[in-house]
Design an enzyme around this catalytic site. Structure first.
Site, mmCIF file in Angstrom:
data_model
loop_
_atom_site.group_PDB
_atom_site.id
_atom_site.type_symbol
_atom_site.label_atom_id
_atom_site.label_comp_id
_atom_site.label_asym_id
_atom_site.label_seq_id
_atom_site.Cartn_x
_atom_site.Cartn_y
_atom_site.Cartn_z
ATOM 1 C CB ALA A 88 -1.074 -0.071 1.355
ATOM 2 C CE LYS A 89 7.136 4.826 2.525
ATOM 3 N NZ LYS A 89 6.917 5.786 3.678
ATOM 4 C CB ALA A 90 4.914 0.513 -3.040
#
Length: 171
Positions: free
Chosen positions: A60-62
Site C-alpha cells: 500500500a505504501k508503494a
C-alpha cells in the site's frame, strides 16, 4: 508456534507528517494483531489502517509512493507549460488547487524534497517485476523523477527560468 505475531506498518507523509503529527500507518497483518499494536502505532500516527494480510502495508505504501512521484512529474510538467507561456508558476499552482486536476502533492509542492524517489521507485518497480506487471508510466516516472530535486521546484515556482531534462525554459 512460539506465540510470535507480526504486523508490517509503514507510514506515509514523511518527516513533515512526523513534525505535524499527521503520519498514517498502513498495516498488513491479522486484524487481531493490528488491534493489539494499535495503541503503540497511534502514539505517532493520526490513524492506523489495515489494508490486508502481512506484507500488504508495504505494498500500500508503494502504491501511494508511485502516485506521489507520478504527481510530482505531472505537476512539474504542467507548471512548466504555464511558465513557458508567461503564467507565474506559483500562481498557476494556486489556481490548479481549485481545479479538478489538483492533487495532494501539488498542495504540498513547496515542501516536496525529492529525497526518497529512487528508493520508492525501485521498490515499486521491483513489486511490478515480481508480479509480472507491465507499468510503462512507472518506468518513465522512475527515470524522470531521478533527475528532479527541490531546487528544480524552487526554480520553477519562484525563479525566472526552470530546468527540466537538461533544457532551460523561460517565460
Amino acid at each position: 508456534q512460539k506465540g510470535k505475531r507480526l504486523v508490517d506498518a509503514p507510514v506515509v507523509y514523511g518527516s513533515s507528517g512526523a513534525r505535524a503529527g499527521t503520519l498514517l500507518s498502513l498495516c498488513g497483518g491479522a486484524e487481531a494483531d493490528i488491534e493489539e499494536v494499535r495503541p503503540a502505532l497511534m502514539s505517532y500516527s493520526r490513524d492506523v489502517i489495515r489494508v490486508g494480510p502481512l506484507g500488504a502495508g508495504q505494498v500500500a505504501k508503494a502504491c501511494n509512493n508511485l502516485l506521489h512521484w507520478v504527481h510530482c512529474v505531472a505537476n512539474f510538467e504542467t507548471l512548466l507549460i504555464a511558465k513557458r507561456y508567461g503564467i507565474d508558476a506559483q500562481r498557476m499552482r494556486e489556481v490548479l488547487l481549485d481545479c479538478p486536476g489538483q492533487n495532494g502533492t501539488l498542495r504540498r509542492w513547496d515542501t516536496t524534497r525529492f529525497t526518497w524517489q529512487e528508493k520508492d521507485m525501485d521498490l515499486t518497480l521491483d513489486l511490478a517485476q515480481k508480479a509480472g506487471l507491465v507499468l510503462p508510466l512507472a518506468g518513465q516516472v522512475d527515470q524522470i523523477v531521478k533527475t528532479l530535486g527541490a531546487d528544480d521546484v524552487k526554480g520553477l515556482l519562484y525563479g525566472d527560468h526552470a530546468t527540466y531534462l537538461g533544457r532551460t525554459v523561460k517565460a
